[in-house]
Design a protein around this motif. Sequence first.
Motif, PDB file in Angstrom:
ATOM      1  N   VAL A  89      41.717  40.262  46.137  1.00 18.19           N
ATOM      2  CA  VAL A  89      42.600  39.103  46.308  1.00 18.19           C
ATOM      3  C   VAL A  89      43.569  39.008  45.126  1.00 18.19           C
ATOM      4  CG1 VAL A  89      42.677  36.565  46.355  1.00 18.19           C
ATOM      5  CG2 VAL A  89      41.044  37.804  47.798  1.00 18.19           C
ATOM      6  N   LEU A  90      43.053  39.188  43.911  1.00 23.11           N
ATOM      7  CA  LEU A  90      43.909  39.107  42.724  1.00 23.11           C
ATOM      8  C   LEU A  90      44.982  40.188  42.703  1.00 23.11           C
ATOM      9  CD1 LEU A  90      41.277  38.264  39.961  1.00 23.11           C
ATOM     10  CD2 LEU A  90      43.061  36.754  40.881  1.00 23.11           C
ATOM     11  N   THR A  91      44.639  41.375  43.226  1.00 25.46           N
ATOM     12  CA  THR A  91      45.610  42.476  43.233  1.00 25.46           C
ATOM     13  C   THR A  91      46.421  42.518  44.528  1.00 25.46           C
ATOM     14  OG1 THR A  91      43.947  44.041  44.056  1.00 25.46           O
ATOM     15  CG2 THR A  91      44.247  43.889  41.650  1.00 25.46           C
ATOM     16  N   LYS A  92      46.226  41.493  45.378  1.00 21.13           N
ATOM     17  CA  LYS A  92      46.955  41.382  46.652  1.00 21.13           C
ATOM     18  C   LYS A  92      46.694  42.564  47.577  1.00 21.13           C
ATOM     19  CE  LYS A  92      50.369  38.416  44.637  1.00 21.13           C
ATOM     20  NZ  LYS A  92      51.607  38.317  43.960  1.00 21.13           N
ATOM     21  N   ASN A  93      45.475  43.086  47.522  1.00 23.61           N
ATOM     22  CA  ASN A  93      45.051  44.170  48.406  1.00 23.61           C
ATOM     23  C   ASN A  93      44.357  43.518  49.607  1.00 23.61           C
ATOM     24  OD1 ASN A  93      43.842  46.357  49.674  1.00 23.61           O
ATOM     25  ND2 ASN A  93      43.297  47.378  47.762  1.00 23.61           N
ATOM     26  N   ASN A  94      45.162  43.063  50.560  1.00 28.59           N
ATOM     27  CA  ASN A  94      44.639  42.301  51.690  1.00 28.59           C
ATOM     28  C   ASN A  94      43.662  43.102  52.548  1.00 28.59           C
ATOM     29  OD1 ASN A  94      46.185  40.133  50.873  1.00 28.59           O
ATOM     30  ND2 ASN A  94      47.901  40.673  52.186  1.00 28.59           N
ATOM     31  N   ALA A 149      40.362  43.224  50.717  1.00 25.19           N
ATOM     32  CA  ALA A 149      39.773  41.878  50.732  1.00 25.19           C
ATOM     33  C   ALA A 149      39.154  41.599  52.103  1.00 25.19           C
ATOM     34  CB  ALA A 149      40.828  40.831  50.388  1.00 25.19           C
ATOM     35  N   MET A 165      43.094  49.793  43.501  1.00 26.56           N
ATOM     36  CA  MET A 165      43.530  48.418  43.226  1.00 26.56           C
ATOM     37  C   MET A 165      44.516  48.374  42.054  1.00 26.56           C
ATOM     38  SD  MET A 165      40.218  46.046  43.989  1.00 26.56           S
ATOM     39  CE  MET A 165      38.913  47.102  43.397  1.00 26.56           C
ATOM     40  N   ILE A 182      47.858  49.580  43.219  1.00 31.92           N
ATOM     41  CA  ILE A 182      48.569  48.557  43.988  1.00 31.92           C
ATOM     42  C   ILE A 182      49.160  47.525  43.043  1.00 31.92           C
ATOM     43  CG2 ILE A 182      48.239  46.634  45.607  1.00 31.92           C
ATOM     44  CD1 ILE A 182      46.038  48.462  46.902  1.00 31.92           C
ATOM     45  N   TRP A 183      48.346  47.093  42.108  1.00 29.53           N
ATOM     46  CA  TRP A 183      48.750  46.029  41.201  1.00 29.53           C
ATOM     47  C   TRP A 183      49.877  46.463  40.267  1.00 29.53           C
ATOM     48  CZ3 TRP A 183      44.814  43.162  37.566  1.00 29.53           C
ATOM     49  CH2 TRP A 183      45.324  41.905  37.232  1.00 29.53           C
TER      50      TRP A 183
END
Length: 147
Positions: A15-20, A23, A119, A122-123
């Motif tokens: 969620v913090l790294t916006k990896n939907n 998640a 992750m 992505i981030w």
Amino acid sequence: MAQSLLLIIIFLIAVLTKNNLLAAASAIVMAMGLLGLDRFMPLLEQRGVEAGLLFLTMSILAPFSSGRITLKSVSSSLLTPVGLLAVLGGMLGSYLNGQGLDMVSVKPEVIPGILLGVMLGIWFCGGIPVGPIMAAGITAVLVSLFQ
């Protein structure tokens, strides 16, 4: 309980790294465990990659059905330098993905590092979360180079 804790940590990092996708996947696997659906985990482990690849391949083939890619455009594009490099890239990607599947089945202990690397990619690099098997393949090649 320890399995749920690991999945909660993965979920929060995703969620913090916006990896939907990660998640959602971690939430679904966690929910399956909490709902007592453990009997489906072996099936998920054995066939989950195939199911995911099926949907990924279908999304790549959809432009053929919609007419956005035609037989004429395929034949002309394959004879260009980019088309030939695409064939080479496909071969290399296929090889690396095969190495990746072997890596995660023989050495599942690499999975947390691969997930963390995806992750972080992505981030920090604006990557997308479709590469864990490819990342495992690259890991396999790097391991063989360093041994």
